[in-house]
Scaffold this motif. Structure first.
Motif, short mmCIF file in Angstrom:
data_model
loop_
_atom_site.label_atom_id
_atom_site.label_comp_id
_atom_site.label_asym_id
_atom_site.label_seq_id
_atom_site.Cartn_x
_atom_site.Cartn_y
_atom_site.Cartn_z
N ASP A 125 -4.91 15.29 1.75
CA ASP A 125 -4.42 14.70 0.50
C ASP A 125 -2.94 14.40 0.67
N ILE A 126 -2.52 13.35 -0.02
CA ILE A 126 -1.12 12.96 0.06
C ILE A 126 -0.23 13.95 -0.72
N MET A 166 -13.70 10.37 -2.88
CA MET A 166 -14.10 10.51 -4.28
C MET A 166 -12.89 10.32 -5.19
N GLY A 174 -8.48 12.30 0.46
CA GLY A 174 -7.94 12.46 -0.88
C GLY A 174 -8.68 13.61 -1.53
N TYR A 232 0.85 -1.20 0.00
CA TYR A 232 0.00 0.00 0.00
C TYR A 232 0.89 1.25 0.00
N MET A 278 -4.70 9.60 4.14
CA MET A 278 -6.10 9.66 4.58
C MET A 278 -6.42 8.65 5.68
N ARG A 317 -16.91 14.05 -13.59
CA ARG A 317 -16.51 14.26 -12.19
C ARG A 317 -17.50 15.18 -11.47
N SER A 323 -10.35 8.73 -4.90
CA SER A 323 -9.03 8.69 -4.28
C SER A 323 -8.56 7.26 -4.02
N TYR A 330 -5.84 2.10 -6.42
CA TYR A 330 -5.44 1.01 -5.52
C TYR A 330 -6.19 -0.26 -5.91
C1 LIG Z 1 -8.35 11.43 -8.76
S1 LIG Z 1 -7.87 12.54 -7.48
C2 LIG Z 1 -9.44 13.01 -6.78
C3 LIG Z 1 -9.35 14.23 -5.91
C4 LIG Z 1 -10.66 14.69 -5.27
N1 LIG Z 1 -11.23 13.70 -4.38
C5 LIG Z 1 -11.65 15.04 -6.33
O1 LIG Z 1 -12.52 14.22 -6.64
O2 LIG Z 1 -11.51 16.11 -6.93
C6 LIG Z 1 -7.25 11.40 -6.27
C7 LIG Z 1 -6.60 12.11 -5.11
O3 LIG Z 1 -6.39 11.17 -4.05
C8 LIG Z 1 -5.17 11.47 -3.43
N2 LIG Z 1 -4.70 10.28 -2.69
C9 LIG Z 1 -4.44 9.06 -3.18
N3 LIG Z 1 -4.06 8.23 -2.19
C10 LIG Z 1 -4.11 8.94 -1.04
C11 LIG Z 1 -3.84 8.63 0.32
N4 LIG Z 1 -3.46 7.42 0.68
N5 LIG Z 1 -4.00 9.60 1.24
C12 LIG Z 1 -4.38 10.86 0.87
N6 LIG Z 1 -4.65 11.20 -0.40
C13 LIG Z 1 -4.52 10.26 -1.36
C14 LIG Z 1 -4.28 11.89 -4.60
O4 LIG Z 1 -3.15 12.62 -4.20
C15 LIG Z 1 -5.26 12.71 -5.44
O5 LIG Z 1 -5.25 14.08 -5.11
#
Ligand SMILES: C[S@@+](CC[C@H](N)C(=O)[O-])C[C@H]1O[C@@H](n2cnc3c(N)ncnc32)[C@H](O)[C@@H]1O
Length: 235
Positions: free
Chosen positions: A90-91, A135, A69, A6, A121, A45, A137, A141
């Protein structure tokens, strides 16, 4: 405990969103003009965000929401407008900063209601929530990671978890195969197409989710955007 696979995946995603795609993502999530393909993604989206928001209470005063995320923070903004206390994490530190700047510029009166953080997260230090929204995020995975993530969030969530995944469809499977033809350096982290039955089985196998029920689901397909939303809630 976060598994090393992960963490490895998360670090690829962080690199992509924080560096490779940060500018493109900032543009996609703004009103700036985009090409035809990205316009379908933007429209899809927007529809997904509306769908998830329609599964949350209209009046969120006194409720805590985790925007897990959060990207550039569009959903966090609406939840705060409804009165929620929001943690938006967010990461990608770059996207979190952009989300905070946008809130301050667009809705300065809501700044005190949203706590922005850069990090994972799943961090337990974020505290407890009434609702958690992931959403798009978790779409990068695999099925096991999604199930583990929700199992970690469940004990700290009082009402519902809303999340999306990339449903395994023939078109997505084809795009996945075509994507593999590009050099690795040019690629975004591939979406992980998920079979709903397999995900349901993995979620049901999680002890932390034994008292949870699956609720509404909806698939949004608009041009190049396909994502499936699913609600899990306490009875
Ligand atoms: C496709 S974007 C969607 C962003 C937002 N939720 C939206 O719909 O506009 C996916 C986001 O998830 C974040 N992300 C992915 N894995 C994460 C984690 N383990 N913890 C925090 N953020 C994460 C990414 O950095 C990215 O900004």
């Amino acid at each position: 405990m976060l598994s090393s696979s992960y963490e490895q995946r998360r670090s690829q995603i962080e690199h992509y969103f924080d560096r490779t795609a940060a500018q493109a993502w900032a543009r996609l999530t703004s009103d700036a003009p985009v090409g035809r393909i990205r316009a379908t993604v933007r429209a899809g989206r927007d529809q997904m965000r509306q769908t998830l928001l329609s599964w949350l209470p209209e009046d969120m005063r006194g409720l805590r929401l985790l925007d897990a995320g959060c990207g550039t923070g569009a959903l966090a903004q609406v939840a705060a407008q409804r009165g929620a206390q929001v943690v938006a994490i967010d990461i990608s530190p770059t996207l979190v900063q952009l989300a905070a700047d946008r809130l301050a510029a667009e809705q300065p009166h809501l700044v005190g209601q949203v706590h922005f953080a850069a990090g994972d997260m799943l961090d337990a230090a974020l505290g407890d929530f009434d609702h958690v929204v992931c959403m798009d995020s978790l779409i990068h995975y695999d099925t096991a990671h999604i199930a583990q993530a929700l199992a970690q969030l469940a004990p700290r969530t009082r009402r519902s978890m809303l999340f999306t995944y990339a449903p395994r469809t023939p078109l997505l499977a084809l795009m996945h195969r075509v994507g593999r033809l590009f050099p690795r350096s040019d690629r975004s982290p591939a979406l992980s197409p998920v079979a709903t039955d397999a995900l349901a089985a993995q979620l049901q196998a999680q002890a932390a989710l034994s008292s949870w029920r699956d609720g509404r689901s909806a698939r949004i397909s608009q041009g190049f955007y396909t994502s499936q939303a699913w609600e899990w809630h306490r009875p």
